[in-house]
Design a protein around this motif. Sequence first.
Motif, short mmCIF file in Angstrom:
data_model
loop_
_atom_site.label_atom_id
_atom_site.label_comp_id
_atom_site.label_asym_id
_atom_site.label_seq_id
_atom_site.Cartn_x
_atom_site.Cartn_y
_atom_site.Cartn_z
N SER A 69 -31.39 30.55 18.99
CA SER A 69 -32.13 29.80 19.85
C SER A 69 -33.27 29.05 19.48
CB SER A 69 -32.52 30.46 21.13
OG SER A 69 -31.24 31.22 21.96
N ARG A 70 -34.06 29.82 18.69
CA ARG A 70 -35.34 29.12 18.09
C ARG A 70 -34.89 28.12 17.11
NH1 ARG A 70 -37.96 33.44 18.05
NH2 ARG A 70 -37.02 34.04 15.99
N GLU A 71 -34.24 28.64 16.12
CA GLU A 71 -33.81 27.33 15.12
C GLU A 71 -33.00 26.30 15.81
OE1 GLU A 71 -33.64 26.08 11.26
OE2 GLU A 71 -34.62 27.74 12.19
N ALA A 72 -32.16 26.04 16.73
CA ALA A 72 -31.56 25.30 17.48
C ALA A 72 -32.50 24.48 17.96
CB ALA A 72 -30.43 25.88 18.55
N ALA A 73 -33.62 25.01 18.84
CA ALA A 73 -34.51 24.35 19.52
C ALA A 73 -35.39 23.44 18.48
CB ALA A 73 -35.49 25.11 20.23
N ASP A 74 -35.75 24.15 17.40
CA ASP A 74 -36.75 23.29 16.12
C ASP A 74 -35.90 22.40 15.65
OD1 ASP A 74 -38.33 25.47 16.46
OD2 ASP A 74 -37.79 26.61 14.73
N MET A 75 -34.54 22.58 15.58
CA MET A 75 -33.59 21.18 15.00
C MET A 75 -33.35 20.36 16.24
SD MET A 75 -31.54 23.10 12.44
CE MET A 75 -30.53 21.80 11.53
N GLU A 76 -33.83 20.60 17.48
CA GLU A 76 -33.75 19.60 18.49
C GLU A 76 -32.03 19.37 18.60
OE1 GLU A 76 -36.05 16.20 17.94
OE2 GLU A 76 -37.75 17.25 18.37
N MET A 77 -31.19 20.43 18.43
CA MET A 77 -29.88 20.25 18.65
C MET A 77 -29.46 21.43 19.82
SD MET A 77 -27.72 21.27 15.29
CE MET A 77 -26.15 20.70 15.06
N ASP A 78 -28.32 20.88 20.55
CA ASP A 78 -27.88 21.57 21.45
C ASP A 78 -27.51 23.01 21.04
OD1 ASP A 78 -26.31 22.19 24.13
OD2 ASP A 78 -24.73 22.38 22.62
N ARG A 79 -27.59 24.11 21.72
CA ARG A 79 -27.64 25.51 20.94
C ARG A 79 -25.83 25.73 20.48
NH1 ARG A 79 -26.33 30.50 21.91
NH2 ARG A 79 -27.85 32.17 21.17
N GLU A 80 -25.05 25.46 21.74
CA GLU A 80 -23.79 25.53 21.31
C GLU A 80 -23.24 24.57 20.22
OE1 GLU A 80 -21.22 24.78 24.75
OE2 GLU A 80 -22.56 26.21 26.18
N LYS A 81 -23.52 23.69 19.96
CA LYS A 81 -23.41 22.61 18.85
C LYS A 81 -24.01 23.50 17.53
CE LYS A 81 -22.35 19.04 16.39
NZ LYS A 81 -20.86 18.98 15.75
N TYR A 82 -25.09 24.22 17.76
CA TYR A 82 -25.75 24.49 16.40
C TYR A 82 -25.06 25.93 16.08
CZ TYR A 82 -29.26 27.14 13.46
OH TYR A 82 -29.65 27.61 12.36
N VAL A 83 -24.25 26.66 16.88
CA VAL A 83 -23.58 27.84 16.74
C VAL A 83 -22.28 27.47 16.29
CG1 VAL A 83 -22.32 29.70 17.91
CG2 VAL A 83 -24.80 29.27 18.61
N GLU A 84 -21.62 26.17 16.53
CA GLU A 84 -20.40 25.61 15.98
C GLU A 84 -20.49 25.44 14.53
OE1 GLU A 84 -16.55 24.74 15.54
OE2 GLU A 84 -17.52 26.15 17.00
N GLU A 85 -21.93 24.99 14.29
CA GLU A 85 -22.27 24.39 13.00
C GLU A 85 -22.14 25.59 12.15
OE1 GLU A 85 -22.02 21.54 11.30
OE2 GLU A 85 -21.22 20.53 13.33
N LEU A 86 -23.02 26.63 12.72
CA LEU A 86 -22.92 28.06 11.90
C LEU A 86 -21.69 28.65 11.98
CD1 LEU A 86 -25.85 29.85 14.00
CD2 LEU A 86 -26.00 29.13 11.55
N ARG A 87 -20.78 28.41 12.59
CA ARG A 87 -19.47 29.08 12.38
C ARG A 87 -18.78 28.17 11.25
NH1 ARG A 87 -14.55 28.15 12.70
NH2 ARG A 87 -14.53 26.15 13.60
N LYS A 88 -18.86 26.97 11.18
CA LYS A 88 -18.23 26.16 10.26
C LYS A 88 -18.76 26.63 8.92
CE LYS A 88 -17.13 22.14 13.14
NZ LYS A 88 -17.49 20.82 13.46
N ALA A 89 -20.35 26.59 8.87
CA ALA A 89 -20.65 26.93 7.58
C ALA A 89 -20.66 28.30 6.94
CB ALA A 89 -22.33 26.41 7.72
N LEU A 90 -20.55 29.24 7.79
CA LEU A 90 -20.63 30.91 7.51
C LEU A 90 -19.32 31.24 7.37
CD1 LEU A 90 -23.82 31.84 9.12
CD2 LEU A 90 -23.71 30.98 6.82
N ILE A 91 -18.43 30.89 8.54
CA ILE A 91 -17.19 31.63 8.51
C ILE A 91 -15.70 31.01 8.36
CG2 ILE A 91 -18.28 33.64 9.65
CD1 ILE A 91 -16.84 32.74 12.27
N ALA A 92 -15.93 29.68 8.33
CA ALA A 92 -14.71 28.84 8.25
C ALA A 92 -13.88 28.98 7.27
CB ALA A 92 -14.92 27.60 9.00
N GLY A 93 -14.76 29.22 6.09
CA GLY A 93 -13.85 29.19 4.68
C GLY A 93 -13.35 28.01 4.13
N GLU A 94 -12.05 27.98 3.81
CA GLU A 94 -11.61 26.98 3.13
C GLU A 94 -11.43 25.71 4.14
OE1 GLU A 94 -10.44 26.87 -0.04
OE2 GLU A 94 -11.30 28.73 0.14
#
Length: 89
Positions: A53-78
């Motif tokens: 939540s803190r990182e999403a706020a620091d980046m001025e990004m919607d929290r749900e969008k931030y979590v989706e970007e984390l998913r893509k970067a960390l677990i989406a793989g190929e």
Amino acid sequence: MEKTLNRIHPVSDPEATYFLQVSWEKDLGTGFGLLLSDCQCAWTGTVSEADISREAADMEMDREKYVEELRKALIAGEESAGKYNFVIS
């Protein structure tokens, strides 16, 4: 608990190979654990729901969008290969 394991080649050392394991209970938005290894050493860490939540706020990004970007970067793989860069420091 769910886990993924991905091989990454950081832009900071493109010849190196690291393995990144991410583990989580419900979804990444509730926090997750990380394990990074170069097959000689391993490093672990945790990211809490408050950290996300803190990182999403620091980046001025919607929290749900931030979590989706984390998913893509960390677990989406190929499906996200080449879209995200990792720097090891």
